[in-house]
Design a protein around this motif. Sequence first.
Motif, short mmCIF file in Angstrom:
data_model
loop_
_atom_site.label_atom_id
_atom_site.label_comp_id
_atom_site.label_asym_id
_atom_site.label_seq_id
_atom_site.Cartn_x
_atom_site.Cartn_y
_atom_site.Cartn_z
N ASP A 22 0.82 -1.21 0.00
CA ASP A 22 0.00 0.00 0.00
C ASP A 22 0.86 1.26 0.00
OD1 ASP A 22 -2.26 -1.55 0.02
OD2 ASP A 22 -2.68 -1.30 2.17
N ALA A 23 2.07 1.16 0.56
CA ALA A 23 2.97 2.31 0.62
C ALA A 23 3.77 2.49 -0.66
CB ALA A 23 3.92 2.17 1.81
N GLY A 24 3.58 1.60 -1.63
CA GLY A 24 4.24 1.76 -2.93
C GLY A 24 5.54 1.01 -3.08
N PHE A 25 5.87 0.17 -2.10
CA PHE A 25 7.07 -0.66 -2.23
C PHE A 25 6.66 -1.95 -2.93
CE2 PHE A 25 7.89 1.91 1.59
CZ PHE A 25 9.12 2.49 1.25
N ALA A 26 6.97 -2.04 -4.21
CA ALA A 26 6.48 -3.15 -5.02
C ALA A 26 7.13 -4.48 -4.65
CB ALA A 26 6.70 -2.86 -6.50
N SER A 27 8.29 -4.43 -4.05
CA SER A 27 9.02 -5.67 -3.72
C SER A 27 9.67 -5.56 -2.36
CB SER A 27 10.11 -5.94 -4.77
OG SER A 27 11.13 -4.95 -4.68
N GLY A 28 9.99 -6.73 -1.81
CA GLY A 28 10.71 -6.74 -0.55
C GLY A 28 12.09 -6.12 -0.68
N ARG A 29 12.68 -6.23 -1.87
CA ARG A 29 14.00 -5.64 -2.09
C ARG A 29 13.95 -4.12 -1.96
NH1 ARG A 29 17.08 -7.58 -7.33
NH2 ARG A 29 17.04 -9.47 -6.03
N ALA A 30 12.90 -3.51 -2.53
CA ALA A 30 12.77 -2.06 -2.45
C ALA A 30 12.58 -1.62 -1.00
CB ALA A 30 11.58 -1.61 -3.30
N PHE A 31 11.78 -2.38 -0.26
CA PHE A 31 11.56 -2.03 1.14
C PHE A 31 12.84 -2.21 1.95
CE2 PHE A 31 10.04 -2.90 5.48
CZ PHE A 31 9.25 -1.78 5.68
N ALA A 32 13.59 -3.25 1.64
CA ALA A 32 14.85 -3.49 2.35
C ALA A 32 15.82 -2.34 2.12
CB ALA A 32 15.47 -4.81 1.88
N ARG A 33 15.88 -1.83 0.89
CA ARG A 33 16.76 -0.68 0.61
C ARG A 33 16.33 0.53 1.42
NH1 ARG A 33 16.61 -2.39 -4.97
NH2 ARG A 33 14.97 -0.83 -5.34
N ALA A 34 15.02 0.76 1.52
CA ALA A 34 14.51 1.94 2.21
C ALA A 34 14.77 1.88 3.72
CB ALA A 34 13.01 2.10 1.95
#
Length: 284
Positions: A22-34
């Motif tokens: 819902d926050a716009g992180f399409a993948s776990g990888r993107a969220f991990a970077r953030a």
Amino acid sequence: MSAQVEEALQALGARLRGFRKDAGFASGRAFARATSWQESKVSRIENGKQRPSDEDIRVWCEATGQGDQMGDLIAIVRHVDELWMEMRRLLQTGAEKRQQQALPVYGKTKVFRIWHPTVVWGTLQTTEYAAEVFKQVVSYYEIPNDADSAVAKRLERQQYLYKGDRIFNVLLGEQALYTNFGGPEVVKGQLDRLLAVMRLPRLSLGIVPRSASASIWPGNSFSMFDDRLVLVETYSAELSVSQPREIELYTKAFALLKQSAVYGTAVRDLIFTAIQHFDQMPSD
């Protein structure tokens, strides 16, 4: 880990995954970077394979704009802790507190079903036998030495054997008659205690002989309190089972264990044989 714990962690992980998407992180990888996390950590949390810490929840909620959900999610994590409590944390201030916490549970219970394959159940222990047990607990978990007060709290449970209308269904493995805590005299005193309490009108004491035909593998010891709670102890943790379908499995296991048990005169014979065994051992 029990199915109840796994389901709770999986449900939590699915909720956190929804927050991420819902926050716009399409993948776990993107969220991990953030969040400067390892991608594998994100995956384990979302799939219920890792219990997130309170700090993990805070970071997740802040990164996904779900700060108002933080308190609720932390409460869920702590509920999981209650289901699977690490022994070191459970006993971090000593053993007495854990014994004290058991008293209200015993006070509320009408029907007990107890299985101990290798040790005499705590509520039937003598002072000397219990002292040897807690001496090992203190040493093994490296906790503050409050063995004397822990023994006193454990022995308080015995009041429930004599008052009220509670029913105690206790099964011990034959090995419980031979496990040597404190030397022959301590064990013989404990065996004498079993001979005395088995005459109590609301106590049913069964022994599963070593060579009895087994309808189910012995497994870990467990204590059932009515049909609402089962406590299972391992070396590392205490598991609280309260989900009805899991409790049904323990009810079934207890019934199958009973099929291998003997009662009455046969129990007395097994206890007398064990006493003779320790009579032949040199005293420490």
